[in-house]
Design a protein around this motif. Structure first.
Motif, PDB file in Angstrom:
ATOM      1  N   THR A 168       0.812  -1.228   0.000  1.00  0.00           N
ATOM      2  CA  THR A 168       0.000   0.000   0.000  1.00  0.00           C
ATOM      3  C   THR A 168       0.839   1.270   0.000  1.00  0.00           C
ATOM      4  O   THR A 168       0.287   2.366  -0.092  1.00  0.00           O
TER       5      THR A 168
ATOM      6  N   SER B  75      -6.206   8.963   4.067  1.00  0.00           N
ATOM      7  CA  SER B  75      -5.233   9.590   3.158  1.00  0.00           C
ATOM      8  C   SER B  75      -3.915   9.946   3.847  1.00  0.00           C
ATOM      9  O   SER B  75      -3.151  10.772   3.349  1.00  0.00           O
TER      10      SER B  75
ATOM     11  N   SER C 209      -4.364   6.051  -2.469  1.00  0.00           N
ATOM     12  CA  SER C 209      -5.820   5.888  -2.441  1.00  0.00           C
ATOM     13  C   SER C 209      -6.262   4.823  -1.442  1.00  0.00           C
ATOM     14  O   SER C 209      -7.421   4.801  -1.016  1.00  0.00           O
ATOM     15  N   LYS C 210      -5.329   3.942  -1.055  1.00  0.00           N
ATOM     16  CA  LYS C 210      -5.634   2.875  -0.095  1.00  0.00           C
ATOM     17  C   LYS C 210      -5.274   3.253   1.336  1.00  0.00           C
ATOM     18  O   LYS C 210      -5.520   2.470   2.250  1.00  0.00           O
ATOM     19  N   TRP C 211      -4.711   4.434   1.516  1.00  0.00           N
ATOM     20  CA  TRP C 211      -4.281   4.845   2.848  1.00  0.00           C
ATOM     21  C   TRP C 211      -5.487   5.237   3.698  1.00  0.00           C
ATOM     22  O   TRP C 211      -6.373   5.963   3.237  1.00  0.00           O
ATOM     23  N   GLN C 212      -5.484   4.795   4.936  1.00  0.00           N
ATOM     24  CA  GLN C 212      -6.533   5.180   5.883  1.00  0.00           C
ATOM     25  C   GLN C 212      -6.496   6.693   6.094  1.00  0.00           C
ATOM     26  O   GLN C 212      -5.479   7.254   6.486  1.00  0.00           O
TER      27      GLN C 212
ATOM     28  N   SER D 174       0.311   3.363  -3.045  1.00  0.00           N
ATOM     29  CA  SER D 174      -1.099   3.555  -3.421  1.00  0.00           C
ATOM     30  C   SER D 174      -1.801   4.439  -2.400  1.00  0.00           C
ATOM     31  O   SER D 174      -2.533   3.946  -1.527  1.00  0.00           O
TER      32      SER D 174
END
Length: 219
Positions: free
Chosen positions: A180, A190, A185-188, A183
């Motif tokens: 992750t 952001s 966009s996959k971060w908690q 990416s």
């Protein structure tokens, strides 16, 4: 070490702990999707792991930073002991907390569909346990300087050995979260993953030790 200096390093430890826990709660609970019921173990574990990495890396880099002309944090061997022991204790706490919740629900990437360890899980745990054992040996050298053990101590406290420890810590972190890191966009919420922040800290320590630490085996 003078009492005022001891208070200064205790203050640093508390600041690191508070910031690490605060970031974990902010990322996962406040702007993320993790339930608040997971704060006592899951989120605490993430904050503790980040604080441990920061304190250990700081302990390892005080001497090299001094060699590079940055002396603001150098208060002698005792300062490195305080930070190192604190980092070790938090690492032990992190290991214990991880075992409490080590299952596919909290660490899905570590398990295959049949609930056995995945390749990522195997390598991450191997690197993590190797780092933990090496760290324990390194700490042992602070407390044992007998003549009969000088050769072993010189090896364990050498530049190469310490770089190996940092490398293993970095490897553990890579397997923890590399999927992750690139990416956003996959971060908690952001916000960057704690594993990525920890890796950057370890990488900083590795680079500083490459250029600022001598090859002589000294803690």
């Amino acid at each position: 070490m003078e009492e005022s200096v001891q208070r200064k390093y205790l203050k640093i430890i508390w600041i690191v702990l508070i910031i690490s826990m605060g970031y974990a709660v902010l990322r996962y609970n406040v702007v993320g999707t993790v339930a608040w019921k997971d704060v006592p173990i899951f989120i605490l574990n993430k904050g503790v792991s980040l604080a441990a990495i920061v304190l250990l890396t700081l302990s390892f880099t005080i001497r090299p930073l001094t060699h590079l002309g940055i002396r603001a944090l150098n208060f002698g061997l005792e300062s490195r002991k305080i930070l190192g022991i604190s980092g070790l204790l938090l690492t032990i706490f992190h290991v214990l907390l991880s075992f409490l919740i080590f299952n596919p629900h909290y660490y899905p990437k570590f398990f295959d569909s049949d609930n056995t360890l995945s390749v990522v899980g195997n390598f991450s745990l191997l690197a993590g346990m190797a780092s933990f054992m090496i760290l324990g040996l390194y700490h042992w050298c602070f407390r044992n300087r007998s003549k009969n053990k000088e050769l072993l101590i010189n090896i364990i406290t050498s530049k190469e050995f310490l770089l190996g420890l940092l490398f293993m810590l970095g490897t553990h972190l890579v397997f923890m979260g590399y999927s992750t890191w690139t990416s956003p966009s996959k971060w908690q919420g952001s916000l960057p993953p704690i594993s990525l922040i920890s890796f950057v800290v370890v990488l900083f320590g590795f680079v500083i030790n490459v250029f600022g630490r001598t090859s002589v085996g000294k803690v």
